[in-house]
Design a protein around this motif. Sequence first.
Motif, PDB file in Angstrom:
ATOM      1  N   MET A   1       0.849  -1.198   0.000  1.00 11.53           N
ATOM      2  CA  MET A   1       0.000   0.000   0.000  1.00 11.53           C
ATOM      3  C   MET A   1       0.880   1.241   0.000  1.00 11.53           C
ATOM      4  SD  MET A   1      -2.773   1.325   2.861  1.00 11.53           S
ATOM      5  CE  MET A   1      -4.195   0.422   2.246  1.00 11.53           C
ATOM      6  N   THR A   2       0.394   2.281  -0.652  1.00 11.59           N
ATOM      7  CA  THR A   2       1.040   3.585  -0.612  1.00 11.59           C
ATOM      8  C   THR A   2       0.069   4.574   0.022  1.00 11.59           C
ATOM      9  OG1 THR A   2       2.333   3.121  -2.595  1.00 11.59           O
ATOM     10  CG2 THR A   2       2.134   5.422  -1.937  1.00 11.59           C
ATOM     11  N   ILE A   3       0.548   5.300   1.017  1.00  8.44           N
ATOM     12  CA  ILE A   3      -0.276   6.254   1.755  1.00  8.44           C
ATOM     13  C   ILE A   3       0.156   7.660   1.370  1.00  8.44           C
ATOM     14  CG2 ILE A   3      -0.927   7.102   4.048  1.00  8.44           C
ATOM     15  CD1 ILE A   3      -0.211   4.269   5.106  1.00  8.44           C
ATOM     16  N   GLY A   4      -0.798   8.504   1.018  1.00  7.04           N
ATOM     17  CA  GLY A   4      -0.503   9.885   0.663  1.00  7.04           C
ATOM     18  C   GLY A   4      -1.013  10.842   1.723  1.00  7.04           C
ATOM     19  N   ILE A   5      -0.202  11.797   2.108  1.00  6.96           N
ATOM     20  CA  ILE A   5      -0.565  12.814   3.096  1.00  6.96           C
ATOM     21  C   ILE A   5      -0.478  14.174   2.417  1.00  6.96           C
ATOM     22  CG2 ILE A   5      -0.102  13.800   5.362  1.00  6.96           C
ATOM     23  CD1 ILE A   5      -0.670  10.877   5.635  1.00  6.96           C
ATOM     24  N   ILE A   6      -1.603  14.879   2.351  1.00  7.09           N
ATOM     25  CA  ILE A   6      -1.636  16.221   1.771  1.00  7.09           C
ATOM     26  C   ILE A   6      -1.772  17.213   2.913  1.00  7.09           C
ATOM     27  CG2 ILE A   6      -2.885  17.791   0.237  1.00  7.09           C
ATOM     28  CD1 ILE A   6      -3.855  15.266  -1.275  1.00  7.09           C
ATOM     29  N   GLY A   7      -0.750  18.039   3.093  1.00  8.19           N
ATOM     30  CA  GLY A   7      -0.698  18.953   4.224  1.00  8.19           C
ATOM     31  C   GLY A   7       0.198  18.366   5.297  1.00  8.19           C
TER      32      GLY A   7
ATOM     33  N   GLY B   1       1.332  19.892   8.285  1.00  3.47           N
ATOM     34  CA  GLY B   1       1.363  20.623   9.544  1.00  3.47           C
ATOM     35  C   GLY B   1       1.439  19.641  10.700  1.00  3.47           C
ATOM     36  N   ASN B   2       0.927  20.052  11.855  1.00  2.00           N
ATOM     37  CA  ASN B   2       1.040  19.201  13.042  1.00  2.00           C
ATOM     38  C   ASN B   2       0.422  17.831  12.842  1.00  2.00           C
ATOM     39  OD1 ASN B   2       2.388  21.185  14.451  1.00  2.00           O
ATOM     40  ND2 ASN B   2       0.540  22.001  15.420  1.00  2.00           N
ATOM     41  N   MET B   3      -0.830  17.800  12.348  1.00  2.00           N
ATOM     42  CA  MET B   3      -1.513  16.514  12.202  1.00  2.00           C
ATOM     43  C   MET B   3      -0.969  15.714  11.024  1.00  2.00           C
ATOM     44  SD  MET B   3      -3.452  15.882  14.647  1.00  2.00           S
ATOM     45  CE  MET B   3      -4.226  16.699  16.040  1.00  2.00           C
ATOM     46  N   GLY B   4      -0.819  16.358   9.866  1.00  2.00           N
ATOM     47  CA  GLY B   4      -0.316  15.640   8.695  1.00  2.00           C
ATOM     48  C   GLY B   4       1.092  15.121   8.916  1.00  2.00           C
ATOM     49  N   GLY B   5       1.940  15.954   9.543  1.00  2.00           N
ATOM     50  CA  GLY B   5       3.302  15.513   9.824  1.00  2.00           C
ATOM     51  C   GLY B   5       3.339  14.354  10.799  1.00  2.00           C
ATOM     52  N   MET B   6       2.475  14.406  11.807  1.00  2.00           N
ATOM     53  CA  MET B   6       2.415  13.312  12.768  1.00  2.00           C
ATOM     54  C   MET B   6       1.969  12.016  12.085  1.00  2.00           C
ATOM     55  SD  MET B   6       0.134  12.894  16.262  1.00  2.00           S
ATOM     56  CE  MET B   6      -1.438  12.751  15.374  1.00  2.00           C
ATOM     57  N   LEU B   7       0.900  12.083  11.296  1.00  2.00           N
ATOM     58  CA  LEU B   7       0.397  10.872  10.645  1.00  2.00           C
ATOM     59  C   LEU B   7       1.434  10.287   9.696  1.00  2.00           C
ATOM     60  CD1 LEU B   7      -3.286  11.944   9.886  1.00  2.00           C
ATOM     61  CD2 LEU B   7      -2.512  10.295  11.605  1.00  2.00           C
ATOM     62  N   ALA B   8       2.128  11.132   8.950  1.00  7.64           N
ATOM     63  CA  ALA B   8       3.153  10.633   8.028  1.00  7.64           C
ATOM     64  C   ALA B   8       4.236   9.877   8.790  1.00  7.64           C
ATOM     65  CB  ALA B   8       3.761  11.793   7.243  1.00  7.64           C
ATOM     66  N   ALA B   9       4.721  10.471   9.880  1.00  8.58           N
ATOM     67  CA  ALA B   9       5.782   9.831  10.659  1.00  8.58           C
ATOM     68  C   ALA B   9       5.306   8.514  11.261  1.00  8.58           C
ATOM     69  CB  ALA B   9       6.253  10.783  11.755  1.00  8.58           C
ATOM     70  N   LEU B  10       4.087   8.505  11.790  1.00 14.26           N
ATOM     71  CA  LEU B  10       3.593   7.301  12.448  1.00 14.26           C
ATOM     72  C   LEU B  10       3.290   6.185  11.457  1.00 14.26           C
ATOM     73  CD1 LEU B  10       1.299   8.898  15.163  1.00 14.26           C
ATOM     74  CD2 LEU B  10       3.516   7.782  15.510  1.00 14.26           C
TER      75      LEU B  10
ATOM     76  N   ALA C   1      -2.775  11.458  -5.937  1.00 15.92           N
ATOM     77  CA  ALA C   1      -4.034  10.833  -6.360  1.00 15.92           C
ATOM     78  C   ALA C   1      -3.794   9.570  -7.170  1.00 15.92           C
ATOM     79  CB  ALA C   1      -4.861  11.831  -7.168  1.00 15.92           C
ATOM     80  N   ASP C   2      -2.801   9.588  -8.040  1.00 17.87           N
ATOM     81  CA  ASP C   2      -2.592   8.480  -8.959  1.00 17.87           C
ATOM     82  C   ASP C   2      -1.835   7.308  -8.343  1.00 17.87           C
ATOM     83  OD1 ASP C   2      -3.864  10.024 -10.832  1.00 17.87           O
ATOM     84  OD2 ASP C   2      -2.023  10.677 -11.835  1.00 17.87           O
ATOM     85  N   MET C   3      -1.024   7.568  -7.314  1.00 19.76           N
ATOM     86  CA  MET C   3      -0.131   6.535  -6.798  1.00 19.76           C
ATOM     87  C   MET C   3      -0.532   5.972  -5.443  1.00 19.76           C
ATOM     88  SD  MET C   3       3.640   7.943  -7.933  1.00 19.76           S
ATOM     89  CE  MET C   3       4.373   6.371  -7.475  1.00 19.76           C
ATOM     90  N   CYS C   4      -1.488   6.629  -4.773  1.00 17.97           N
ATOM     91  CA  CYS C   4      -1.770   6.244  -3.385  1.00 17.97           C
ATOM     92  C   CYS C   4      -3.072   5.465  -3.259  1.00 17.97           C
ATOM     93  CB  CYS C   4      -1.813   7.485  -2.495  1.00 17.97           C
ATOM     94  SG  CYS C   4      -0.201   8.313  -2.403  1.00 17.97           S
ATOM     95  N   ASP C   5      -3.046   4.450  -2.426  1.00 17.56           N
ATOM     96  CA  ASP C   5      -4.238   3.665  -2.130  1.00 17.56           C
ATOM     97  C   ASP C   5      -5.083   4.333  -1.054  1.00 17.56           C
ATOM     98  OD1 ASP C   5      -3.365   1.153  -3.671  1.00 17.56           O
ATOM     99  OD2 ASP C   5      -1.686   1.514  -2.310  1.00 17.56           O
ATOM    100  N   ALA C   6      -4.429   5.101  -0.183  1.00 13.00           N
ATOM    101  CA  ALA C   6      -5.111   5.847   0.871  1.00 13.00           C
ATOM    102  C   ALA C   6      -4.593   7.272   0.857  1.00 13.00           C
ATOM    103  CB  ALA C   6      -4.858   5.218   2.237  1.00 13.00           C
ATOM    104  N   VAL C   7      -5.510   8.233   0.807  1.00 14.19           N
ATOM    105  CA  VAL C   7      -5.143   9.650   0.737  1.00 14.19           C
ATOM    106  C   VAL C   7      -5.706  10.361   1.965  1.00 14.19           C
ATOM    107  CG1 VAL C   7      -5.409  11.807  -0.545  1.00 14.19           C
ATOM    108  CG2 VAL C   7      -5.092   9.643  -1.788  1.00 14.19           C
ATOM    109  N   PHE C   8      -4.838  11.046   2.699  1.00 15.34           N
ATOM    110  CA  PHE C   8      -5.229  11.814   3.877  1.00 15.34           C
ATOM    111  C   PHE C   8      -5.099  13.299   3.562  1.00 15.34           C
ATOM    112  CE2 PHE C   8      -4.507   7.700   5.576  1.00 15.34           C
ATOM    113  CZ  PHE C   8      -5.187   7.613   6.776  1.00 15.34           C
ATOM    114  N   ILE C   9      -6.206  14.019   3.674  1.00 16.69           N
ATOM    115  CA  ILE C   9      -6.194  15.465   3.452  1.00 16.69           C
ATOM    116  C   ILE C   9      -6.134  16.139   4.814  1.00 16.69           C
ATOM    117  CG2 ILE C   9      -7.460  17.439   2.521  1.00 16.69           C
ATOM    118  CD1 ILE C   9      -8.632  15.593   0.415  1.00 16.69           C
ATOM    119  N   CYS C  10      -4.997  16.759   5.101  1.00 23.18           N
ATOM    120  CA  CYS C  10      -4.742  17.354   6.414  1.00 23.18           C
ATOM    121  C   CYS C  10      -4.449  18.846   6.282  1.00 23.18           C
ATOM    122  CB  CYS C  10      -3.572  16.647   7.093  1.00 23.18           C
ATOM    123  SG  CYS C  10      -3.738  14.852   7.190  1.00 23.18           S
TER     124      CYS C  10
END
Length: 265
Positions: A1-7, A9-18, A57-66
């Motif tokens: 799976m590939t996870i995409g994080i858009i944004g 900041g505090n929440m997006g950065g935390m989710l990406a790291a975790l 959008a094209d490469m990620c199975d899960a996209v998080f808009i933060c």
Amino acid sequence: MTIGIIGTGNMGGMLAALFAETSGDRVLVFNRTPEKAALVAARHPRIEVAQDLQTIADMCDAVFICTRAPDGEGVVRDIGPRLMPSSLLVTTISTADLAAWRRLTPAAPVKIVPSLTQWAKAGVIVVIYPEATHPDVKRRVERLLAPLGKPFSVPEEQVRLAADLTSCGPAFLARLCLAWSNAAAAVGSMDRAEAAALIRETAIGFARLLETGWSFAEVLDAICVPGGVTEAGLAALAQAESVFADLHRRTARFASGHPDAPPPL
């Protein structure tokens, strides 16, 4: 799976790291300011910077808009049509209109309210699903979030209250502990740092009791001997319910855009 994080900041950065730490999946991050995305990517070798939204959008199975709330719908309008029905689309924007988002993309949008406690891979992640969300989407979302904290689903009308208890909760508890340590220093010979250290260790022990299955009521019953000193101290907290009721009214008014409205009689 590939996870995409858009944004990022505090929440997006935390989710990406975790996600990079816990999932073993590839994580792509995007920020309108590339330097901010690069700072997040530098935390873990599994995090990469995407050059544009379309790559996410094209490469990620899960996209998080933060992103900030005003930018969220624009992002969905931009990338939503490119997502697949099987894609997970998740946002941390608490005011997002999921019904409106569903009209912009074949993916099923989901809203989450993370907490600072996820840095410790603990606490609750509030999850809000739109009506008629397929059970498979719910299973996939909760399986993805479970390593970060406890996913807890609530209906839209409970989001504000649930966020007070979970996402805002650590700040409220920290404020109470600070007030307690300041008061202890003011009435005794102990300095604030010593009082704060004792409260901290007590809080850690209390949390471990709860983890073993103790309830709040059981803790009270075990410590509060009738006619004892704990009971005398608890009398000072007799109005605690009204304090927290006021807290919840204030956050609800603020979230509705009326922070200065008078409380109901």
